[in-house]
Scaffold this motif. Structure first.
Motif, PDB file in Angstrom:
ATOM      1  N   ALA A   3       0.828  -1.205   0.000  1.00  0.00           N
ATOM      2  CA  ALA A   3       0.000   0.000   0.000  1.00  0.00           C
ATOM      3  C   ALA A   3       0.858   1.250   0.000  1.00  0.00           C
ATOM      4  O   ALA A   3       1.787   1.378   0.808  1.00  0.00           O
ATOM      5  CB  ALA A   3      -0.926  -0.001   1.211  1.00  0.00           C
ATOM      6  N   GLY A   4       0.570   2.152  -0.926  1.00  0.00           N
ATOM      7  CA  GLY A   4       1.259   3.434  -0.981  1.00  0.00           C
ATOM      8  C   GLY A   4       2.612   3.413  -1.669  1.00  0.00           C
ATOM      9  O   GLY A   4       3.299   4.425  -1.689  1.00  0.00           O
ATOM     10  N   THR A   5       3.014   2.277  -2.217  1.00  0.00           N
ATOM     11  CA  THR A   5       4.295   2.207  -2.913  1.00  0.00           C
ATOM     12  C   THR A   5       4.088   1.624  -4.311  1.00  0.00           C
ATOM     13  O   THR A   5       3.241   0.755  -4.507  1.00  0.00           O
ATOM     14  CB  THR A   5       5.315   1.325  -2.164  1.00  0.00           C
ATOM     15  N   PRO A   6       4.881   2.083  -5.278  1.00  0.00           N
ATOM     16  CA  PRO A   6       4.764   1.506  -6.617  1.00  0.00           C
ATOM     17  C   PRO A   6       5.397   0.115  -6.642  1.00  0.00           C
ATOM     18  O   PRO A   6       6.277  -0.203  -5.831  1.00  0.00           O
ATOM     19  CB  PRO A   6       5.546   2.478  -7.496  1.00  0.00           C
ATOM     20  N   GLY A   7       4.949  -0.696  -7.566  1.00  0.00           N
ATOM     21  CA  GLY A   7       5.522  -2.027  -7.722  1.00  0.00           C
ATOM     22  C   GLY A   7       6.817  -1.979  -8.514  1.00  0.00           C
ATOM     23  O   GLY A   7       7.310  -0.908  -8.884  1.00  0.00           O
ATOM     24  N   GLN A   8       7.354  -3.131  -8.782  1.00  0.00           N
ATOM     25  CA  GLN A   8       8.584  -3.271  -9.562  1.00  0.00           C
ATOM     26  C   GLN A   8       8.349  -2.785 -10.991  1.00  0.00           C
ATOM     27  O   GLN A   8       7.330  -3.093 -11.585  1.00  0.00           O
ATOM     28  CB  GLN A   8       9.001  -4.747  -9.589  1.00  0.00           C
ATOM     29  N   TYR A  50      -0.913  -7.606 -28.043  1.00  0.00           N
ATOM     30  CA  TYR A  50       0.379  -8.244 -27.821  1.00  0.00           C
ATOM     31  C   TYR A  50       0.142  -9.422 -26.891  1.00  0.00           C
ATOM     32  O   TYR A  50       0.041  -9.279 -25.673  1.00  0.00           O
ATOM     33  CB  TYR A  50       1.396  -7.231 -27.273  1.00  0.00           C
ATOM     34  N   VAL A  51       0.004 -10.606 -27.496  1.00  0.00           N
ATOM     35  CA  VAL A  51      -0.441 -11.820 -26.817  1.00  0.00           C
ATOM     36  C   VAL A  51       0.662 -12.370 -25.905  1.00  0.00           C
ATOM     37  O   VAL A  51       1.786 -12.576 -26.342  1.00  0.00           O
ATOM     38  CB  VAL A  51      -0.859 -12.887 -27.857  1.00  0.00           C
ATOM     39  N   GLY A  52       0.308 -12.607 -24.652  1.00  0.00           N
ATOM     40  CA  GLY A  52       1.240 -13.198 -23.705  1.00  0.00           C
ATOM     41  C   GLY A  52       2.289 -12.232 -23.184  1.00  0.00           C
ATOM     42  O   GLY A  52       3.396 -12.640 -22.855  1.00  0.00           O
ATOM     43  N   THR A  53       1.948 -10.960 -23.075  1.00  0.00           N
ATOM     44  CA  THR A  53       2.871  -9.976 -22.508  1.00  0.00           C
ATOM     45  C   THR A  53       3.131 -10.322 -21.043  1.00  0.00           C
ATOM     46  O   THR A  53       2.209 -10.666 -20.306  1.00  0.00           O
ATOM     47  CB  THR A  53       2.291  -8.557 -22.644  1.00  0.00           C
ATOM     48  N   SER A  54       4.388 -10.235 -20.646  1.00  0.00           N
ATOM     49  CA  SER A  54       4.761 -10.556 -19.266  1.00  0.00           C
ATOM     50  C   SER A  54       5.898  -9.640 -18.837  1.00  0.00           C
ATOM     51  O   SER A  54       6.347  -8.787 -19.613  1.00  0.00           O
ATOM     52  CB  SER A  54       5.202 -12.022 -19.162  1.00  0.00           C
ATOM     53  N   THR A  55       6.394  -9.833 -17.649  1.00  0.00           N
ATOM     54  CA  THR A  55       7.518  -9.027 -17.179  1.00  0.00           C
ATOM     55  C   THR A  55       8.757  -9.245 -18.039  1.00  0.00           C
ATOM     56  O   THR A  55       9.667  -8.431 -18.027  1.00  0.00           O
ATOM     57  CB  THR A  55       7.855  -9.347 -15.713  1.00  0.00           C
ATOM     58  N   GLY A  56       8.777 -10.324 -18.815  1.00  0.00           N
ATOM     59  CA  GLY A  56       9.897 -10.604 -19.703  1.00  0.00           C
ATOM     60  C   GLY A  56       9.862  -9.835 -21.006  1.00  0.00           C
ATOM     61  O   GLY A  56      10.843  -9.796 -21.743  1.00  0.00           O
ATOM     62  N   GLY A  57       8.723  -9.210 -21.332  1.00  0.00           N
ATOM     63  CA  GLY A  57       8.624  -8.420 -22.555  1.00  0.00           C
ATOM     64  C   GLY A  57       7.261  -8.512 -23.204  1.00  0.00           C
ATOM     65  O   GLY A  57       6.354  -9.180 -22.708  1.00  0.00           O
ATOM     66  N   LEU A  58       7.149  -7.807 -24.321  1.00  0.00           N
ATOM     67  CA  LEU A  58       5.903  -7.815 -25.084  1.00  0.00           C
ATOM     68  C   LEU A  58       5.667  -9.186 -25.695  1.00  0.00           C
ATOM     69  O   LEU A  58       6.611  -9.858 -26.111  1.00  0.00           O
ATOM     70  CB  LEU A  58       5.961  -6.790 -26.228  1.00  0.00           C
TER      71      LEU A  58
END
Length: 121
Positions: A3-8, A50-58
């Motif tokens: 709460a109150g902080t941005p994520g990674q 963009y199908v299957g976008t994740s933290t690894g990329g688009l």
């Protein structure tokens, strides 16, 4: 994230001139596989997923429709789960004239059934 902080923060793609034309963004489960996809509306009215976008990329680019003058009038785009298919794939568009439209059960390469939620002002 707490709460109150941005994520990674994650970089999905290196900067390039193409992405300066990205106008509206939303995420949803448009591919139907419980993974998240990124929907982009471009300045010329084209819509891409963009199908299957994740933290690894688009994810893989999947056109929904090409440049379209009508779609340049979309001003807000969001996604939710408003129908019974169990997926967050119902696209809502607010247009410049005040109309709000639901595209029910939108898929990775096509808009869902069009339903007007609010008429133009």
């Amino acid at each position: 994230m707490s709460a109150g902080t941005p994520g990674q923060e994650y970089k999905l793609k290196d900067p390039n001139s193409t992405w300066k034309d990205a106008t509206l963004l939303t995420s949803g489960q448009f591919s139907g596989n419980q993974k998240w996809d990124l929907m982009v509306r471009w300045s010329r009215g084209a819509l891409n997923n963009y199908v299957g976008t994740s933290t690894g990329g688009l994810g893989a680019e999947q056109p929904v429709h090409g440049p379209n003058k009508t779609w340049t009038h979309s001003v807000v785009m969001t996604t939710g789960q408003f129908t019974s298919d169990g997926l967050t794939n119902d696209l809502i568009i607010r247009w410049s004239d005040g109309e709000t439209t639901l595209y029910q059960d939108t898929r990775m390469n096509s808009l869902g059934t069009e339903r007007m939620i609010a008429p133009p002002a």
